[in-house]
Enzyme design. Sequence first.
Site, PDB file in Angstrom:
ATOM      1  N   GLY A 238      27.335  37.952  32.241  1.00  0.00           N
ATOM      2  CA  GLY A 238      28.402  37.088  31.759  1.00  0.00           C
ATOM      3  C   GLY A 238      28.989  37.429  30.406  1.00  0.00           C
ATOM      4  O   GLY A 238      29.981  36.810  30.010  1.00  0.00           O
ATOM      5  N   ARG A 326      43.020  41.115  39.371  1.00  0.00           N
ATOM      6  CA  ARG A 326      42.624  40.154  38.338  1.00  0.00           C
ATOM      7  C   ARG A 326      43.820  39.368  37.761  1.00  0.00           C
ATOM      8  O   ARG A 326      43.724  38.149  37.614  1.00  0.00           O
ATOM      9  CB  ARG A 326      41.840  40.848  37.224  1.00  0.00           C
ATOM     10  CG  ARG A 326      40.521  41.451  37.707  1.00  0.00           C
ATOM     11  CD  ARG A 326      39.644  41.930  36.563  1.00  0.00           C
ATOM     12  NE  ARG A 326      39.202  40.837  35.747  1.00  0.00           N
ATOM     13  CZ  ARG A 326      39.709  40.506  34.580  1.00  0.00           C
ATOM     14  NH1 ARG A 326      40.673  41.234  34.039  1.00  0.00           N
ATOM     15  NH2 ARG A 326      39.266  39.465  33.916  1.00  0.00           N
ATOM     16  N   CYS A 356      55.019  42.497  48.414  1.00  0.00           N
ATOM     17  CA  CYS A 356      55.977  41.410  48.647  1.00  0.00           C
ATOM     18  C   CYS A 356      55.367  40.043  48.332  1.00  0.00           C
ATOM     19  O   CYS A 356      55.183  39.206  49.218  1.00  0.00           O
ATOM     20  CB  CYS A 356      56.450  41.465  50.090  1.00  0.00           C
ATOM     21  SG  CYS A 356      57.153  43.064  50.458  1.00  0.00           S
TER      22      CYS A 356
HETATM   23  C1  LIG Z   1      24.272  36.346  39.511  1.00  0.00           C
HETATM   24  C2  LIG Z   1      25.203  37.188  38.731  1.00  0.00           C
HETATM   25  N1  LIG Z   1      24.691  38.021  37.802  1.00  0.00           N
HETATM   26  C3  LIG Z   1      25.501  38.820  37.062  1.00  0.00           C
HETATM   27  C4  LIG Z   1      26.870  38.813  37.220  1.00  0.00           C
HETATM   28  C5  LIG Z   1      27.708  39.732  36.375  1.00  0.00           C
HETATM   29  O1  LIG Z   1      28.578  39.045  35.579  1.00  0.00           O
HETATM   30  P1  LIG Z   1      29.364  39.795  34.416  1.00  0.00           P
HETATM   31  O2  LIG Z   1      30.102  40.917  35.040  1.00  0.00           O
HETATM   32  O3  LIG Z   1      30.244  38.772  33.856  1.00  0.00           O
HETATM   33  O4  LIG Z   1      28.343  40.284  33.446  1.00  0.00           O
HETATM   34  C6  LIG Z   1      27.436  37.944  38.143  1.00  0.00           C
HETATM   35  C7  LIG Z   1      28.902  37.879  38.305  1.00  0.00           C
HETATM   36  O5  LIG Z   1      29.481  37.130  39.021  1.00  0.00           O
HETATM   37  C8  LIG Z   1      26.586  37.117  38.936  1.00  0.00           C
HETATM   38  O6  LIG Z   1      27.081  36.282  39.841  1.00  0.00           O
END
Ligand SMILES: Cc1ncc(COP(=O)(O)O)c(C=O)c1O
Length: 445
Positions: A238, A326, A356
Amino acid sequence: MHDFRYVGKKLYCEGVALDTLARKFGTPLYVYSQHTLTDHFQKLDRAVAGVEHLICFAVKSNSNRSVLRTLALLGSGFDIVSGGELQRVIEAGGDPQRCVFAGVGKTESEIEIALRKAIYSFNVESEPELERINRIAARLKKIAPVAVRVNPDIAAGTHKKITTGTYENKFGIPFENIEGVYARASRLKNLRLRGLQMHIGSQITTVDPFDRAVRKVVPLVLRLKNKYGLEFFSIGGGSGIVYQHALASGDAAWWKSVQSNNILTPRKYAAQLLPLLQPLGLRILMEPGRFISGNAGVLITRVEYVKRTGRKNFLIVDAAMNDLIRPALYEAYHEIVPLLRKNGARAESDVVGPICESGDSFCHDRPLPKVGEGDYLALMSAGAYGSVMASNYNTRALAAEILVNGRQAAIVRDRQAVKKIWAGEKTAPWLKQHRASRHQSSVTS
Ligand SMILES: Cc1ncc(COP(=O)(O)O)c(C=O)c1O
């Protein structure tokens, strides 16, 4: 930090000028920097050296086999979400015993493959899943290592489509229910309760949401450790990256803005979270995707037309939402720069693709250098959730991918041949006997 920068007028990836790649391999074209991938992995690895840890790269963010191999060679583990991702990791030389398997909908066959390959842990999202894993493990005469994903009900302050740690989301098991679930799981004979996992969302740009979630979960982890002998706690992925001014990242002004805007860096992440995690005495897992791969890739596109209407200046390019979804999906921002730097006037422009759909747009009214037909542009920070989310919408072939290492560049995925798009499709037998003509009447007998 990353390895894309102007040298003179030309944009380079490490030691390779991107316009030469665009001419040689065509566009749209994804280009990844091996040095950036390595640097990001190592920065995080060093920052968290104060705890025993395993970094499991989130394969969903970029699953190109050369990207996975780059990370496998550095000792990375992998966070997978499907049987297909597990097979990719193995093909790329990754170690299944360093893989954690996430996702709310693991099928029986995926669980069976993962058990046979002896993955490190299933990150389990529901009680029915625990029971299913136990049943399959019993049939295979195996003990399945599991961690339950706790949903700590912490808002990560990110886009709603990439928030995962609140009770509005389908992920994990509510915080209050976890101890009951572990008590019941401990009675399932073919499970080993190996850890606890959380993941509160993606593109989180400050440490605070992680801090709040860790503080909430740590006492629970300690209780579970004492009761069931857990071996690890996974903090998930995250960590957010810089999308605005991504090209400037690394220069002095950028670092100043990182400091003053409280932008997340591995050092800040570790400085705030390690003191909370160290007392657990557990192995700490991290599942970064975007942090490692996001700024390590760009999408190169060619301007096909400049279309001026009374109100708008449209730069119509050959990349589209099927290549990089994205912006259409999350209103995400990608910095857009020309491969040949232009001085002088800028024009408010919309960079749009040929699909389109009005949503097929990469930016609106953004002041961009004046470019014309045949000029190339780079969409920065496209290394995560870029090519992996591409589709064949509008029967558009998937873009080629290139990996750069110093002065070397290699094609790591061929541009898809258009015929391959429909290779698996079949004409229904009853349609074969008729020539396609609107004058022929249909025969159904
Ligand atoms: C369980 C889990 N771990 C890790 C990630 C990786 O997230 P990020 O790319 O934001 O580090 C995700 C992304 O959706 C996830 O669902």
